[in-house]
Design a protein around this motif. Structure first.
Motif, PDB file in Angstrom:
ATOM      1  N   ALA A 118       0.814  -1.219   0.000  1.00  0.00           N
ATOM      2  CA  ALA A 118       0.000   0.000   0.000  1.00  0.00           C
ATOM      3  C   ALA A 118       0.844   1.266   0.000  1.00  0.00           C
ATOM      4  N   ALA A 119       2.135   1.157   0.297  1.00  0.00           N
ATOM      5  CA  ALA A 119       2.996   2.344   0.365  1.00  0.00           C
ATOM      6  C   ALA A 119       3.006   3.114  -0.946  1.00  0.00           C
ATOM      7  N   GLN A 120       2.950   2.412  -2.057  1.00  0.00           N
ATOM      8  CA  GLN A 120       2.988   3.102  -3.349  1.00  0.00           C
ATOM      9  C   GLN A 120       1.687   3.830  -3.665  1.00  0.00           C
ATOM     10  N   TYR A 121       0.641   3.595  -2.873  1.00  0.00           N
ATOM     11  CA  TYR A 121      -0.651   4.251  -3.077  1.00  0.00           C
ATOM     12  C   TYR A 121      -0.913   5.350  -2.050  1.00  0.00           C
ATOM     13  N   PHE A 122      -0.007   5.517  -1.091  1.00  0.00           N
ATOM     14  CA  PHE A 122      -0.161   6.551  -0.071  1.00  0.00           C
ATOM     15  C   PHE A 122       0.673   7.752  -0.496  1.00  0.00           C
ATOM     16  N   ASN A 123       0.018   8.875  -0.761  1.00  0.00           N
ATOM     17  CA  ASN A 123       0.692  10.051  -1.305  1.00  0.00           C
ATOM     18  C   ASN A 123       0.649  11.205  -0.324  1.00  0.00           C
ATOM     19  N   LYS A 124       1.824  11.752  -0.001  1.00  0.00           N
ATOM     20  CA  LYS A 124       1.928  12.895   0.897  1.00  0.00           C
ATOM     21  C   LYS A 124       2.112  14.158   0.063  1.00  0.00           C
ATOM     22  N   ILE A 125       1.182  15.106   0.211  1.00  0.00           N
ATOM     23  CA  ILE A 125       1.276  16.392  -0.483  1.00  0.00           C
ATOM     24  C   ILE A 125       2.177  17.326   0.317  1.00  0.00           C
ATOM     25  N   GLU A 126       1.970  17.332   1.625  1.00  0.00           N
ATOM     26  CA  GLU A 126       2.800  18.110   2.546  1.00  0.00           C
ATOM     27  C   GLU A 126       3.029  17.233   3.762  1.00  0.00           C
ATOM     28  N   CYS A 127       4.281  17.198   4.229  1.00  0.00           N
ATOM     29  CA  CYS A 127       4.579  16.335   5.373  1.00  0.00           C
ATOM     30  C   CYS A 127       5.762  16.880   6.153  1.00  0.00           C
ATOM     31  N   PHE A 128       5.643  16.840   7.453  1.00  0.00           N
ATOM     32  CA  PHE A 128       6.744  17.242   8.318  1.00  0.00           C
ATOM     33  C   PHE A 128       7.949  16.338   8.137  1.00  0.00           C
ATOM     34  N   CYS A 129       7.728  15.156   7.579  1.00  0.00           N
ATOM     35  CA  CYS A 129       8.836  14.221   7.372  1.00  0.00           C
ATOM     36  C   CYS A 129       9.744  14.634   6.215  1.00  0.00           C
ATOM     37  N   PHE A 130       9.329  15.630   5.415  1.00  0.00           N
ATOM     38  CA  PHE A 130      10.168  16.090   4.309  1.00  0.00           C
ATOM     39  C   PHE A 130      11.355  16.911   4.809  1.00  0.00           C
ATOM     40  N   ASN A 131      11.264  17.443   6.037  1.00  0.00           N
ATOM     41  CA  ASN A 131      12.295  18.336   6.572  1.00  0.00           C
ATOM     42  C   ASN A 131      12.648  17.958   8.007  1.00  0.00           C
ATOM     43  N   HIS A 132      13.808  18.428   8.450  1.00  0.00           N
ATOM     44  CA  HIS A 132      14.178  18.308   9.858  1.00  0.00           C
ATOM     45  C   HIS A 132      13.272  19.222  10.665  1.00  0.00           C
ATOM     46  N   GLN A 133      13.000  18.843  11.903  1.00  0.00           N
ATOM     47  CA  GLN A 133      12.139  19.622  12.795  1.00  0.00           C
ATOM     48  C   GLN A 133      12.964  20.120  13.988  1.00  0.00           C
ATOM     49  N   PRO A 134      13.493  21.357  13.910  1.00  0.00           N
ATOM     50  CA  PRO A 134      14.244  21.882  15.048  1.00  0.00           C
ATOM     51  C   PRO A 134      13.292  22.437  16.107  1.00  0.00           C
ATOM     52  N   LEU A 135      13.520  22.063  17.358  1.00  0.00           N
ATOM     53  CA  LEU A 135      12.728  22.592  18.464  1.00  0.00           C
ATOM     54  C   LEU A 135      13.666  23.024  19.580  1.00  0.00           C
ATOM     55  N   ALA A 136      13.392  24.212  20.128  1.00  0.00           N
ATOM     56  CA  ALA A 136      14.155  24.700  21.281  1.00  0.00           C
ATOM     57  C   ALA A 136      13.796  23.851  22.493  1.00  0.00           C
ATOM     58  N   ALA A 137      14.569  23.969  23.556  1.00  0.00           N
ATOM     59  CA  ALA A 137      14.298  23.225  24.787  1.00  0.00           C
ATOM     60  C   ALA A 137      12.890  23.539  25.276  1.00  0.00           C
ATOM     61  N   GLY A 138      12.080  22.499  25.493  1.00  0.00           N
ATOM     62  CA  GLY A 138      10.713  22.658  25.982  1.00  0.00           C
ATOM     63  C   GLY A 138       9.708  23.138  24.944  1.00  0.00           C
ATOM     64  N   GLU A 139      10.136  23.415  23.720  1.00  0.00           N
ATOM     65  CA  GLU A 139       9.235  23.929  22.683  1.00  0.00           C
ATOM     66  C   GLU A 139       8.302  22.833  22.176  1.00  0.00           C
ATOM     67  N   GLN A 140       7.069  23.245  21.834  1.00  0.00           N
ATOM     68  CA  GLN A 140       6.069  22.345  21.265  1.00  0.00           C
ATOM     69  C   GLN A 140       5.749  22.790  19.847  1.00  0.00           C
ATOM     70  N   ALA A 141       5.264  21.861  19.039  1.00  0.00           N
ATOM     71  CA  ALA A 141       4.872  22.192  17.667  1.00  0.00           C
ATOM     72  C   ALA A 141       3.796  21.237  17.193  1.00  0.00           C
ATOM     73  N   GLU A 142       2.931  21.750  16.312  1.00  0.00           N
ATOM     74  CA  GLU A 142       1.985  20.909  15.575  1.00  0.00           C
ATOM     75  C   GLU A 142       2.595  20.657  14.215  1.00  0.00           C
ATOM     76  N   LEU A 143       2.694  19.402  13.843  1.00  0.00           N
ATOM     77  CA  LEU A 143       3.340  19.018  12.595  1.00  0.00           C
ATOM     78  C   LEU A 143       2.282  18.495  11.627  1.00  0.00           C
TER      79      LEU A 143
END
Length: 192
Positions: A118-143
């Motif tokens: 099924a992986a070949q049928y799952f398409n990501k238009i935008e994904c946090f996995c395309f980039n590194h996610q830098p977070l400061a100490a204690g910082e939160q984020a919605e991805l």
């Protein structure tokens, strides 16, 4: 050295070089094989365009899972654990991330889909996995994740599971201080 011994040594050296070359090429060959066949649940690492057709005659359940590599001191969870989608329909979901470290760190999420075909049928238009996610100490984020399931997904597949494993990719490079620079200059002068 006898001619037969020379031939044996040359054959052994060539065999060792050949084995090293094969081992070196194995990882890229495996990645290509997985991309072509969809084995191992690898998904595309580049954005795709939204589907222009939606199959409203059926629904597929997409489950979301988050794993954290033991070395990563983050919280990482999907906001929803599953959604029902019509193949071709674009959906948006989000993951929550929080850096529990006392210093900034960089995370990288690596996706996989089961069943693997099924992986070949799952398409990501935008994904946090395309980039590194830098977070400061204690910082939160919605991805955010924007995706669709291709309408050509085989009809016998009714449930997909998208799993992300989060890794710490913070570089272990320490910036040079003035005293380190002076030490390097002394070493360079001694080497000359």
């Amino acid at each position: 050295m006898e001619p037969q011994s020379k031939r044996s040594v040359i054959a052994l050296v060539l065999a060792a070089v050949g084995m090293f070359g094969f081992a070196f090429a194995l990882v890229p060959l495996y990645d290509v094989f997985c991309d072509i066949t969809g084995i191992n649940g690898k998904t595309a690492t580049e954005p795709t365009a939204a589907s222009d057709r939606v199959d409203r005659s059926r629904t597929v359940t997409v489950e979301f899972v988050a794993y954290i590599n033991p070395d990563v001191k983050w919280q990482f969870t999907p906001q929803v654990t599953q959604v029902d989608v019509h193949p071709g329909e674009t959906k948006i979901i989000k993951y929550d991330a929080k850096n529990l470290n006392s210093q900034a760190s960089i995370g990288q999420a690596v996706p996989s889909v089961t069943p693997g075909i099924a992986a070949q049928y799952f398409n990501k238009i935008e994904c946090f996995c395309f980039n590194h996610q830098p977070l400061a100490a204690g910082e939160q984020a919605e991805l955010p994740l924007v995706f669709y399931v291709d309408p050509d997904l085989p009809r016998d597949i009714k449930v997909l599971t998208l799993a992300y494993t989060l890794y710490d990719v913070t570089p272990d490079v320490q910036p040079l201080t003035q005293s380190n620079e002076q030490e390097n200059e002394v070493i360079n002068v001694e080497l000359l």
